[in-house]
Motif scaffolding. Sequence first.
Motif, PDB file in Angstrom:
ATOM      1  N   SER A   1     -20.017  27.831  -2.611  1.00 63.03           N
ATOM      2  CA  SER A   1     -20.180  27.487  -1.673  1.00 63.03           C
ATOM      3  C   SER A   1     -19.782  27.780  -0.066  1.00 63.03           C
ATOM      4  O   SER A   1     -18.962  28.330   0.119  1.00 63.03           O
ATOM      5  N   THR A   2     -20.570  27.334   1.087  1.00 58.65           N
ATOM      6  CA  THR A   2     -20.954  27.478   2.365  1.00 58.65           C
ATOM      7  C   THR A   2     -19.742  26.400   3.268  1.00 58.65           C
ATOM      8  O   THR A   2     -18.851  26.893   3.187  1.00 58.65           O
ATOM      9  N   THR A   3     -19.005  24.692   1.861  1.00 52.55           N
ATOM     10  CA  THR A   3     -18.098  24.111   2.630  1.00 52.55           C
ATOM     11  C   THR A   3     -16.943  24.665   2.059  1.00 52.55           C
ATOM     12  O   THR A   3     -16.290  24.577   3.173  1.00 52.55           O
TER      13      THR A   3
ATOM     14  N   MET B   1     -21.756  29.526   8.370  1.00 50.09           N
ATOM     15  CA  MET B   1     -20.957  30.311   7.351  1.00 50.09           C
ATOM     16  C   MET B   1     -21.559  31.504   6.833  1.00 50.09           C
ATOM     17  O   MET B   1     -20.959  32.265   7.208  1.00 50.09           O
ATOM     18  N   ILE B   2     -23.213  31.267   7.563  1.00 49.04           N
ATOM     19  CA  ILE B   2     -23.981  32.430   6.457  1.00 49.04           C
ATOM     20  C   ILE B   2     -23.926  33.499   8.021  1.00 49.04           C
ATOM     21  O   ILE B   2     -23.578  34.845   7.882  1.00 49.04           O
ATOM     22  N   THR B   3     -24.170  32.715   8.978  1.00 52.21           N
ATOM     23  CA  THR B   3     -23.742  33.657   9.966  1.00 52.21           C
ATOM     24  C   THR B   3     -22.700  34.606   9.961  1.00 52.21           C
ATOM     25  O   THR B   3     -22.878  35.828  10.734  1.00 52.21           O
TER      26      THR B   3
ATOM     27  N   HIS C   1     -17.566  23.957  12.909  1.00 54.66           N
ATOM     28  CA  HIS C   1     -16.967  24.279  11.850  1.00 54.66           C
ATOM     29  C   HIS C   1     -15.501  25.542  11.470  1.00 54.66           C
ATOM     30  O   HIS C   1     -14.131  25.187  11.066  1.00 54.66           O
ATOM     31  N   ILE C   2     -15.938  26.727  11.464  1.00 59.56           N
ATOM     32  CA  ILE C   2     -15.367  27.441  11.232  1.00 59.56           C
ATOM     33  C   ILE C   2     -15.025  28.984  12.253  1.00 59.56           C
ATOM     34  O   ILE C   2     -16.370  28.852  12.990  1.00 59.56           O
ATOM     35  N   ALA C   3     -14.666  30.047  12.402  1.00 62.51           N
ATOM     36  CA  ALA C   3     -14.245  30.748  12.768  1.00 62.51           C
ATOM     37  C   ALA C   3     -13.488  32.048  12.454  1.00 62.51           C
ATOM     38  O   ALA C   3     -12.862  31.187  11.354  1.00 62.51           O
ATOM     39  N   SER C   4     -13.653  33.377  12.752  1.00 61.96           N
ATOM     40  CA  SER C   4     -13.468  34.377  12.056  1.00 61.96           C
ATOM     41  C   SER C   4     -13.473  35.522  13.498  1.00 61.96           C
ATOM     42  O   SER C   4     -14.677  35.393  13.966  1.00 61.96           O
TER      43      SER C   4
ATOM     44  N   ASN D   1      -8.553  36.277  11.378  1.00 62.84           N
ATOM     45  CA  ASN D   1      -9.865  36.217  10.744  1.00 62.84           C
ATOM     46  C   ASN D   1      -9.795  34.707  10.363  1.00 62.84           C
ATOM     47  O   ASN D   1     -11.444  34.409   9.724  1.00 62.84           O
ATOM     48  N   TYR D   2      -9.532  33.943   9.917  1.00 64.19           N
ATOM     49  CA  TYR D   2      -9.569  32.684   9.612  1.00 64.19           C
ATOM     50  C   TYR D   2      -9.328  31.385  10.939  1.00 64.19           C
ATOM     51  O   TYR D   2      -9.276  30.184  11.076  1.00 64.19           O
ATOM     52  N   GLY D   3      -9.870  31.838  12.218  1.00 67.24           N
ATOM     53  CA  GLY D   3      -9.998  31.877  13.431  1.00 67.24           C
ATOM     54  C   GLY D   3      -8.837  30.620  13.872  1.00 67.24           C
ATOM     55  O   GLY D   3      -8.821  29.461  14.812  1.00 67.24           O
ATOM     56  N   GLU D   4      -7.304  30.832  13.087  1.00 68.91           N
ATOM     57  CA  GLU D   4      -5.985  30.444  13.984  1.00 68.91           C
ATOM     58  C   GLU D   4      -5.749  31.372  14.823  1.00 68.91           C
ATOM     59  O   GLU D   4      -5.984  32.310  14.446  1.00 68.91           O
TER      60      GLU D   4
END
Lengths: 440, 440
Positions: free
Chosen positions: A98-100, A155-157, A195-198, B137-140
């Motif tokens: 899941s990407t979510t 997510m995929i990026t 939505h997300i980061a890393s 790595n979790y953007g936090e």
Amino acid sequence: MSQKMMLLSATLSSGYGVQGQAWRAPENDTRNLTDVEVQVKLAQTAERGKFAFLFAPDFPGARGDMENQAPASTLDPIVTLSVLAHETTRVGFIATGSTTYNEPYNLARQFKALDVLSRGRMGWNAVTTSDPIAVANYGEQVRPRAERYERAHEMITIVQALWGSWGEDAWVGDVDTGQFLDMDQIQPINLGGKHIASRGPLVIPPSEQGQPVVASAGGGEYGLGLAGRYASVAVGSSTYDFATTRQEREMYRSAAHQAGRDADELKYFTGFMPIMGSTVEEAIRRRMQMDEHLAPQRVPMLGQMLGLSLDASRADQPLSGPQLESARANPADPRSSRALEIAYQGWTPREILAHGVIDYAPSPVGPPEAIADYLQDAFEAGIADGFWLQQATYAIADDFVDEVVPILQKRGLYHRDYQGSTLREHLGVPRQYGQDPRVS
Amino acid sequence: MSQKMMLLSATLSSGYGVQGQAWRAPENDTRNLTDVEVQVKLAQTAERGKFAFLFAPDFPGARGDMENQAPASTLDPIVTLSVLAHETTRVGFIATGSTTYNEPYNLARQFKALDVLSRGRMGWNAVTTSDPIAVANYGEQVRPRAERYERAHEMITIVQALWGSWGEDAWVGDVDTGQFLDMDQIQPINLGGKHIASRGPLVIPPSEQGQPVVASAGGGEYGLGLAGRYASVAVGSSTYDFATTRQEREMYRSAAHQAGRDADELKYFTGFMPIMGSTVEEAIRRRMQMDEHLAPQRVPMLGQMLGLSLDASRADQPLSGPQLESARANPADPRSSRALEIAYQGWTPREILAHGVIDYAPSPVGPPEAIADYLQDAFEAGIADGFWLQQATYAIADDFVDEVVPILQKRGLYHRDYQGSTLREHLGVPRQYGQDPRVS
Ligand SMILES: Cc1cc2nc3c(=O)[nH]c(=O)nc-3n(C[C@H](O)[C@H](O)[C@H](O)COP(=O)(O)O)c2cc1C
Ligand SMILES: Cc1cc2nc3c(=O)[nH]c(=O)nc-3n(C[C@H](O)[C@H](O)[C@H](O)COP(=O)(O)O)c2cc1C
């Protein structure tokens, strides 16, 4: 060798087959759900058949008629595929994730670790998860489609950037100088979206194919946008006639083209559910045995497809003359015209159903030659690059590999052996490491 | 049989050993990081030694001196342990999983799937993840301790409830009646807290031990609260003398007691790093070889422990009389007094270091009997229920199992074979399914 050949794949489910009551079939042990050896055997069968990959759909939740049907998915795709990767050497694997409802770092790590373990045989079927039963397991309600797909792009990026964050030649490992890694080639990605980061990097070296293949299933405007940009495999939706399927394939191809890629880099697979026996009659008889208990639900469904009122008490009586005269294919259900055609041949409702007329994919019926004929016609009509075997029960994979595959090989439609060792090589798609520079 | 015996475990790391330059040791291939067979061999060694479990610490990130040291963790613990579970039959496994950076449904699913695959040999080391490199790595940024542990309580509660959401007798699988599951026994959990929530159920049946064991490492007030309530295994922090270690064990035991449990349900493990050879001199020589390149960093560190100014150019000259006279054990470092003791014996700085005086755990040195003596003394002093082998290089696990284990067995301090087949049986802790009703 230069002639284009079809690709094949099969379904990895919970250990019985895609028919919900396959767990009752005599060849299945009712405890297959927890017996990984059943999955190992399937993977070895697929490998004997030189399949490109096993495809593991996955829904993180308990849905459907749980009282009477086995779960659709394996206990956990990563756990199961880790074992299968270790027990095989050539067949590829595409697992759904899941990407979510995953962190990009966690998903990137598990899939790349599996890609390394399998020596370059992994793929990720990226889905956004829209089933209310699944999302409740994450304490949520279904997110709007636009939001789901916006996150899916992020997510995929991020996942692909993490995959590429350990440079291809970064692993020095020089005992004399003591340099383990060239850190100039291992850098943070520092990517984030709405939505997300890393930050990264992910400390996993490249596999034999670089990084896992991305796959996409489901279509729709949003799904096409995702597949066109990132996917090397598209698994088509349930389509039943050549024209519709070919049209779907064309939509995927033009989505890839629009994203700046070569359309041939996206391989389109369409499903099929063969019903096999030495004759049509035997094939039907075998399938009837497995479907024995489904008549109460399915006979009325068949009635709806034919515009008739049918119930299970009439399952074994051929349709009467007046019934056949008033029967009409339900235009809302693309499977209806085939059901009507078979009804005209004089079969009983139970027998009509045993032709697979309400299966989720086209279901060629009969001896191995008939199945091979169907695939040959479909392939020559250009409806797909590959075919996805949805085996009603796991044993069909063996029948198919041992009886149909040799015919396809003899006809020059299917390879006699793997040409390479990675999933990318099986598919004939280019190597990729990190993000695709052509895609923005 | 009724005499209490010690338990043993060993470290699963990235395939070389816990010494960061173990990848340069002649017995290691520099490519072990991606060779799962090295991990399989370690698991088989641990099983030959009748170990309770392999312990896989895990940090989701790239930290430390990556240029010169191999990563500390396996590529991915779930992927690696899936293979090891399949290739062994008795040894248990404890994998680290973050309570902060996982969805409870995903973590519950993977660990229970692994527990089923291994037939009841899995444990989960629940950590809150406070390393800034990992959390980026979790953007936090690192969350405050109170928040991390509040979420950890929610996480473990929800995960255990999901584990128990498929009732122990729910799997009917009656081919004749067609009932696969008794849905009265498979119910949503509908649990949610301030941070996370899940509806459930999780569709995975019980394993041979019911559900995975929970483990905890790290201590501190918050950590004790977590371990006391949920853990069957506590892995102690770096302590170097019997009194401190025994005190830590007592703190864990009283935390369990305060949570309403029997203190014996929480097994305390403490680390050790043996330095082995047929004599002390040979043991030191072997370790010196492996540590050859560490002198520039470590000799000055030794100086700090002894209150002396030392550098690598003096690594091979014994300390002078005046140096020995002015040397003082640094009270801020619990390892210093042992370093000083060894210095008085006349060794060079490099040799003192090769006694493991700056290792992360006590390091008994010498022939197998000396290692066995250390463990016997420690066990009889009541400092731990079990000992966690931190093998500087993987090969030490073989040496230890083949040479030390038989001595411990002969002395009646260690079992000659597994008494059961599950991790709970190995540990001697009670079966648990779902949440512990005594814990609120
Ligand atoms: C062949 C095929 C396979 C699919 N496999 C999965 C799957 O394994 N898991 C899942 O959550 N969704 C799966 N889907 C659903 C799609 O990902 C998608 O969610 C669905 O088509 C609904 O479209 P939407 O996301 O635009 O609402 C599959 C769809 C198709 C056609
Ligand atoms: C023996 C031992 C093993 C540990 N293993 C891990 C680990 O694998 N991963 C991790 O993130 N933290 C690990 N920790 C760190 C603890 O979980 C904890 O975060 C640390 O002791 C800091 O305490 P705090 O969480 O109260 O800030 C370990 C600690 C000890 C003592």
